[in-house]
Every structure is written in structure tokens, then in C-alpha cells.
Design an enzyme around this catalytic site. Sequence first.
Site, mmCIF file in Angstrom:
data_model
loop_
_atom_site.group_PDB
_atom_site.id
_atom_site.type_symbol
_atom_site.label_atom_id
_atom_site.label_comp_id
_atom_site.label_asym_id
_atom_site.label_seq_id
_atom_site.Cartn_x
_atom_site.Cartn_y
_atom_site.Cartn_z
ATOM 1 N N ASP A 70 0.811 -1.182 0.050
ATOM 2 C CA ASP A 70 0.026 -0.043 0.077
ATOM 3 C C ASP A 70 1.000 1.055 0.013
ATOM 4 O OD1 ASP A 70 -2.411 1.557 0.472
ATOM 5 O OD2 ASP A 70 -1.655 1.980 2.349
ATOM 6 N N LYS B 20 1.564 4.430 -3.181
ATOM 7 C CA LYS B 20 1.736 5.769 -2.916
ATOM 8 C C LYS B 20 3.023 6.554 -3.159
ATOM 9 C CE LYS B 20 -1.799 5.242 0.531
ATOM 10 N NZ LYS B 20 -2.265 4.851 2.058
#
Lengths: 358, 358
Positions: B218, B222
Site C-alpha cells: 500500500d 503511494k
Amino acid sequence: MVVNVAIVGVGLVGSEFIRQILTTQSKRIAVVAVANSRQMLTSTTPLTTSWKDDLASSAAAKPFTLEGFTASLSASKASHPTVVVDCTSNETVAAYYPTWIEAGFHVVTPNKKAFSGDLALYKRIKELTSQAGSPLVYHESTVGAGLPVINTLNDLVNTGDKIVKIEGIFSGTLSYIFNNFSTLDTQAKPAKFSEVVTVAKELGYTEPDPRDDLNGMDVARKVIILGRLAGLDLTQETIQIENIVPESLRQADASEFMKNLPNFDTHFEQLNKEALQNGQVLRYVGLVDPVHGKSSVTLARYPASHPFASLKGSDNIIAFTTERFPSPLIIQGSGAGAAVTAFGIYSDILKIAERTRH
Amino acid sequence: MVVNVAIVGVGLVGSEFIRQILTTQSKRIAVVAVANSRQMLTSTTPLTTSWKDDLASSAAAKPFTLEGFTASLSASKASHPTVVVDCTSNETVAAYYPTWIEAGFHVVTPNKKAFSGDLALYKRIKELTSQAGSPLVYHESTVGAGLPVINTLNDLVNTGDKIVKIEGIFSGTLSYIFNNFSTLDTQAKPAKFSEVVTVAKELGYTEPDPRDDLNGMDVARKVIILGRLAGLDLTQETIQIENIVPESLRQADASEFMKNLPNFDTHFEQLNKEALQNGQVLRYVGLVDPVHGKSSVTLARYPASHPFASLKGSDNIIAFTTERFPSPLIIQGSGAGAAVTAFGIYSDILKIAERTRH
């Protein structure tokens, strides 16, 4: 579509802004006019890096008047959106924004006067820009220079968030002074208040007369700007401003002030000692408090764990506490200087360029 | 002018976004379509608070397909700008953005897939939105939820600033875990790593299987999003990702993982001790490093005076070091949760509304 940009005020910030524009993005933004308080240079073709010489030349430039400057822009407005960039800190120029807006020009500025002075002027500008299709007035650089403070506050307010508190260190000068004077860092060498002010002055961080920083009026203007964006009708009369210039030195001339400031070192040392003994530091903060209706500028104390306590150099910091951000949304970084102020202006111009491309 | 909004995905974030729209600003933004993975509800008049019931009713709603949803919007597009809001985390929906853009729809989304997955899809979207007058694709909520991260980075890049380094804690889950596990606060009760993960899971801060947080994927997404905005062609293959799930537990089933995690408490305790003894804390950080070409996701150490060390709760933080901001521009605050994610979406929509009002 090309956006035409006309700049009033070409000191450090204005010149840096033009430099940033000319070294990037030149296809979308054309500088068509520049002016200082005496001369103005207008052109039907984009200005180039020779603008400084041209503005100084009596052949190319004309005497500056707000009316003449505006008239020259009106001639070219039909074909392109035009943005007037006010890089002065002048009240008369700020009072001219309604005329520009009514003439169809957008306004971008780091000048705080229109947003922190006469409330009637502020409301007039707000009214003129609130209708669909009306020109835009952006002023990101009025608080925290290029830090995304104004845009973030507008986003919070416009999406219906509820502002609980806005608190921050909005003066690079006072940030520097208290970060150095009041610290829990045991490695740091303790300094007298007057010594820190003297160093700040020598580094060029203060106004020529440091009392113009220490009296809190600059911070007060920023509190007023933020408060008004949050929906409060703040004025200098309705907020509490703690002037930390010792009362007996307020009328002295500037050199007398610096000479006599050491007489008050024990006063500031006492305040600092009381804070440090409680594990706190002194910080000069602006506060917008819509909930209790008590907006202010004060010398306050913060514990070591607070983000304001670990601020460094001359950085600014702002904390928005809202319904959606009970743990505050915090923005910090360099909040003074030509490069970051010009960055804020340039960002605003790009937003107008994007917003007018459809 | 009214902007029409069509929402795909009405889970926590989608529903909260619709709630925020319906309780504010309803004059400028009309919700004209909503869909979940099974049903869709389209309308020629703005939807009201009864949308949930209507979407669940077989009389009002129709079976959902991306094609059918798009066709229904095309019918009403002529009169108003239309924004498709993708509140799924679905790859197939992300792959549909080019079709929407070519049909003249703007896209706003917190879905990371289009900006962190297949590089060809990303470049296609960039190409389709780069021409004057082309639809806009905004995704503020893909990093740090509603924190003004993407807009700020775009402003820096578009005004010609040079990105030196982007560093941050981009996962609310991993922020919570390490803020609690690794602290120099002598008042805090030391906890075992597995205990902190268990509490985080119970509080709903982790994915159902916490390995989906601890594996770093995750955070990697980003880093890829930010890196691409800074001009780097990052992919999962080209960045270093430190997966902190112990190797022998990566293939276990989810309950086995939680049961066996305590066997690794001494491993994490050892890492923590080494950091604390040097006056540092452990933080799980993402790094975009254009200068050295070494972008990464790692478990790193920071001294007490660093802003990452004093982070609290599950807050995110991001530091942009640039040519104009050698002392970094820092943004921190809540970076997860429906209210702040919906706020980011809503802010993007308002920007499109402003940008299409001329």
C-alpha cells in the site's frame, strides 16, 4: 489558452516571480506589463528578460498611474484572460482591486491589505467575485508565503467542514526569535532576548525596525485574513493583540530601541524560565477561535511534544482543527522569502490558467 | 453552472461523499447517478437522501455495467460538465478512465490503481488530459486522504521547482503501529510488536489480514503515485520494498499468522532497542528520491527532533524537500477514514466546478 499577466511592484518578490515565469511555462503565461511606483512598461508582445532595462529606460517606459496601467490592459483583454499581480504592500493599490475586477481582470497578490484592512473593501471584493463567471481573486501568499494555507482553508470551508480552531506561527521573524530564545534543547546555548533580536536583525530577518515585527501587527493581519475566510468579521479592533515591545520603548526612535532593549532581558528571561521549568517553550502565535469568539495574537506556551515546540529556523506552521480533523491538519515550512512567495503567486496564476481553459 | 456527479462505488467513502454533497453546496453539484457492483441508479433530476433505498430497489435501479452507466451519462452530458467519481479500489474501473475521458467526462477518485499500476495506462491518461480543454483527472485522496498532498506536489512541479526528496509516513495503520511500538516517551508503557498489531486490528485500523499493511504494498503504491507526479517512471519492480512480514509467515493463513506473530516479538524488540539506544525511533516510511534514483519503502530510524518521531495516533506526514524548500514543506494530519477521504474528493470536485465556470 495563454493568460496575460500584468505586475505592479517589481521589488524582490515581483522580480523573482517574473524570473520563475520566464524560466518555465512561458507558453501558457505571457507577461504583458510591469510597473514600479514611478514607471510602467506595457507591451502587445510578451516581455523578455530585458524587462528591467526597458522599465528603467525613459524611451520604452511611461510614467505610472493606476488608471493608465489599467487602460493599457483593457486594450488587450478581449483575446486573453488577464491577471493583475499586485506585488506591492500598498493600500492604494489594494483599494483598486474592485476596479480591476469590474474591468474583468483576475487579481493575484501577496499584499495583505485588501484582506486584512477595511472590512467594507473586503466584502466588496467578495461580492464582486462570488457570481458565476466573475473574475477570481487569489492570495495564497498572504499567509505563510507559498505554503498551501489559504487553498486548504478554502477547501475545508467550501466543502462544509466546521472550523474549530486555527492556530499558528505566522511570522518567520518571530519564529526565528523564539525558536532560538526559548528551547528545551539542552545542547543549545542560552541567549539573551536582545541578543537574539540583534542577530535576527543582522541576518535581515526583521523589518528595518524590529518593533514592526514585535508589535504583532503583521501576525494580526494574518489572523484577520484567516478568520475572515472562516466566516468571521475580524478587524484589528476585535482581536486581542499582545504587543511584546516594552511599553517605555514604543515611542523611542529605532536606534534608541535597540540600545535599550537589553534593559528588558531579565523580563523575557523570567517569562522563559517559567515556561521551561514546566517543560514548555514560548511561541508567538496567532489564533482564530470561532467557537469562543476569541481570536488573538499572544505569546503563549507549548509543551515539548507539541509541533510548535519543535519548529526550526524561521519556519511557519499552521494547525487547522476541524470537525473532520480533530487531530489537526498541520502545514509547516518556509513562510518567508522571495522564492517561496513567488511560488505561491505562480501557483495561483496556474489555477486561474486551468480554470479558464474550458 | 451545475456540475453533474456520477459515483461508482458506494461503500463507506462513496456514501460519506454523497452525504457531504447533499448537506452542502447542493446548488452547484448534482448527484445524477450512483452504482455499486451489482446495481445502478441514474436520473435526470438530482438524487436525494433516499438514494440508498432507491439503489436497493429493483423497480428504480438497473443491473450495473460500465457501458450502461456511461451511456446513461452521455445522454445528459451536453447541458452540464460531468464528473465520474470512482470510489472503488477496482482495477477494471481504473482501466475504464480513458473511455470516460474520451467521452468528455472528468474523473475524480481515491482509487490508486490507475496511478500506481500499469505504466501504459497512466501515460495514456496523462496524454488524454494534457491538451487544452481536455477533461481533468484529479486524485487528491490517493495519498494521505484529504491532506493537500497531490495538489501541493503538482504546484511545486508545475511552477518549475526542483524536487530533491519526498519522504513520508503514508499508511495510517503503520503510523499507528510504530508510533505506539517505538517511542522515546518514557511515560509510555513498552508493548510487544504482536500486541500492538493485535490492538490495531481490533480497532479496525488494519486490513482484515494485517499482512496487507505490513508487506508495504500500500505504501509502495503511494510512493509510485508521488514519484510519477515528480516525473519518474516508477513501478513496483523499480522501487525497493521492505516487507516486514516475517518470511516464514508469508504463506500461512491469516489466523496462523496472528497466532505465530508473537514468535517474532524479540526480533522487532531488538530492532527497536537498537534505535532507542541511539535516541531514535522506528518509522515505516516511503521515499521518492529523484536525485539518487533510489525510491523505496523501508523501516527507517529517525532522531527525536525529527517531525516523523513526534507523530501521533494514526496520522500521516509528508515532507517535500525542494530547491525552494531546503527546509522541507511538511503536511501532516489524519490520512485515513471516510470523512477526510470524502473531503479530498469533494475538494477536487469543487476545483473542477470552478475550472469549468468560465
